[in-house]
Design a protein around this motif. Structure first.
Motif, PDB file in Angstrom:
ATOM      1  N   LYS A 280       6.959   6.940   6.979  1.00 17.47           N
ATOM      2  CA  LYS A 280       5.916   7.173   5.645  1.00 17.47           C
ATOM      3  C   LYS A 280       5.274   6.251   5.612  1.00 17.47           C
ATOM      4  O   LYS A 280       3.755   6.916   4.316  1.00 17.47           O
ATOM      5  CB  LYS A 280       7.092   6.019   5.071  1.00 17.47           C
ATOM      6  CG  LYS A 280       8.505   7.048   5.170  1.00 17.47           C
ATOM      7  CD  LYS A 280       9.185   6.228   4.203  1.00 17.47           C
ATOM      8  CE  LYS A 280      11.284   6.771   4.353  1.00 17.47           C
ATOM      9  NZ  LYS A 280      11.922   5.463   3.268  1.00 17.47           N
TER      10      LYS A 280
ATOM     11  N   THR B  56       2.097   9.040   6.149  1.00 17.70           N
ATOM     12  CA  THR B  56       1.793   9.501   5.307  1.00 17.70           C
ATOM     13  C   THR B  56       1.317   9.468   4.326  1.00 17.70           C
ATOM     14  O   THR B  56       0.364   9.855   3.519  1.00 17.70           O
ATOM     15  CB  THR B  56       2.782  10.310   5.206  1.00 17.70           C
ATOM     16  OG1 THR B  56       4.344   9.590   4.249  1.00 17.70           O
ATOM     17  CG2 THR B  56       3.730  11.312   5.998  1.00 17.70           C
ATOM     18  N   GLU B  57       1.426   7.525   3.872  1.00 14.25           N
ATOM     19  CA  GLU B  57       1.100   7.553   2.569  1.00 14.25           C
ATOM     20  C   GLU B  57      -0.489   7.051   2.759  1.00 14.25           C
ATOM     21  O   GLU B  57      -1.171   5.914   1.652  1.00 14.25           O
ATOM     22  CB  GLU B  57       2.481   6.426   2.054  1.00 14.25           C
ATOM     23  CG  GLU B  57       3.594   7.417   1.708  1.00 14.25           C
ATOM     24  CD  GLU B  57       4.648   6.220   1.166  1.00 14.25           C
ATOM     25  OE1 GLU B  57       4.313   4.795   1.241  1.00 14.25           O
ATOM     26  OE2 GLU B  57       5.741   6.627   1.173  1.00 14.25           O
TER      27      GLU B  57
ATOM     28  N   ARG C  56      -1.514   4.109   4.620  1.00 14.19           N
ATOM     29  CA  ARG C  56      -1.210   2.318   4.255  1.00 14.19           C
ATOM     30  C   ARG C  56      -0.541   2.050   5.710  1.00 14.19           C
ATOM     31  O   ARG C  56      -0.469   3.122   6.357  1.00 14.19           O
ATOM     32  CB  ARG C  56      -1.309   1.997   3.237  1.00 14.19           C
ATOM     33  CG  ARG C  56       1.266   2.271   3.524  1.00 14.19           C
ATOM     34  CD  ARG C  56       2.516   2.068   2.289  1.00 14.19           C
ATOM     35  NE  ARG C  56       3.229   2.721   3.007  1.00 14.19           N
ATOM     36  CZ  ARG C  56       4.133   2.159   3.205  1.00 14.19           C
ATOM     37  NH1 ARG C  56       4.176   0.894   4.102  1.00 14.19           N
ATOM     38  NH2 ARG C  56       5.576   2.013   3.796  1.00 14.19           N
TER      39      ARG C  56
END
Length: 282
Positions: A269, A272-273, A275
């Protein structure tokens, strides 16, 4: 009511307890290193014997390893000696009067492999002599960094015996049959650069930088999920125990197992974000 001051006091006390719990050693120095104090540090400390590995020292290394394995803050462990000697061999004075019966009935050296069984990554920072048991101890670690003055060797043949803590086995897995035979049948020492060229050592640094670099490496590794690090270690180590076909099947199952962790979900995640991942080791 718990104030910020109370929390700071609790943190200081807990940190002191953590450090105090690692001070009851005779043959090794133990502590924590790194900016986040998350690197376990074990230094062999028998300077008069060039850090020769006696049974007491190896019991203490096992105890320290157990302690760091149980410490959730520790992400990696650095094992080192002095600039003159990582470990110049096993303590021959402890062995000279032993009989076959003594060795066989007590399974002599059976507990010396604790480092190889660590779930957490172990980095050897080797300076000076890593001979006999010292070379074997380095081979038990996951990554070996060496100072440019390091010397590796298995000289047991010169005193009428053979390596007994994995030298003939781990060396053969790492450098192949011919080079292993040459080392164990002649007792010759090889340089840090030769050890790097042969695959025993990952990188070579100036003598006064190798421990620092090993700690930096431990800090990089510690940024990952500890449980995923352990799974990855198991997969790599499995490559030395099985055929390629079996190893690939095991790798696939271990890869699948990461999907049962929250850290795998968080890592993907975060990617994909765009960060940084916030791993919680679960």
């Amino acid at each position: 009511m718990i104030t910020t001051r109370h929390l700071k006091c609790l943190y200081i006390v807990s940190k002191q307890m953590r450090l105090l719990s690692t001070t009851a050693y005779t043959h090794i120095n133990v502590g924590v290193k790194g900016e986040k104090q998350n690197i376990g540090y074990i230094q062999l400390n028998r300077p008069k014997a060039l850090n020769a590995l006696c049974d007491g020292l190896m019991h203490e290394v096992s105890k320290a390893m157990d302690e760091f394995e149980a410490d959730s803050q520790i992400g990696a462990i650095v094992l080192t000696g002095s600039e003159k000697a990582f470990a110049a061999g096993a303590d021959i004075k402890e062995m000279v009067d032993k009989s076959f019966k003594d060795c066989f009935t007590t399974n002599f050296l059976s507990h010396w492999d604790r480092v190889s069984r660590s779930l957490k990554p172990v980095i050897a920072a080797v300076n000076g002599y890593a001979l006999g048991g010292g070379c074997e101890l380095a081979l038990m670690c996951d990554i070996v960094y060496a100072g440019d003055n390091a010397k590796f060797g298995q000289p047991e043949i010169l005193i009428g015996t053979i390596p007994g803590a994995g030298g003939t086995q781990r060396l053969a897995k790492v450098i192949g049959k011919s080079r292993t035979m040459e080392m164990v049948l002649t007792g010759q020492q090889i340089t840090a650069q030769d050890a790097a060229n042969w695959g025993i050592v990952s990188k070579v640094f100036p003598t006064d930088k190798v421990v620092e670099e090993a700690i930096k490496l431990g800090e990089r590794i510690s940024k990952n999920s500890k449980i995923i690090n352990a799974i990855c270690k198991e997969s790599v180590n499995n490559a030395y125990e099985t055929t390629l076909k079996q190893g690939l099947a095991t790798e696939k199952r271990l890869f699948h197992s990461t999907f049962a962790t929250n850290d795998r979900s968080e890592g993907m995640k975060a990617f994909t974000e765009k960060r940084a991942a916030n791993f919680k080791d679960e």
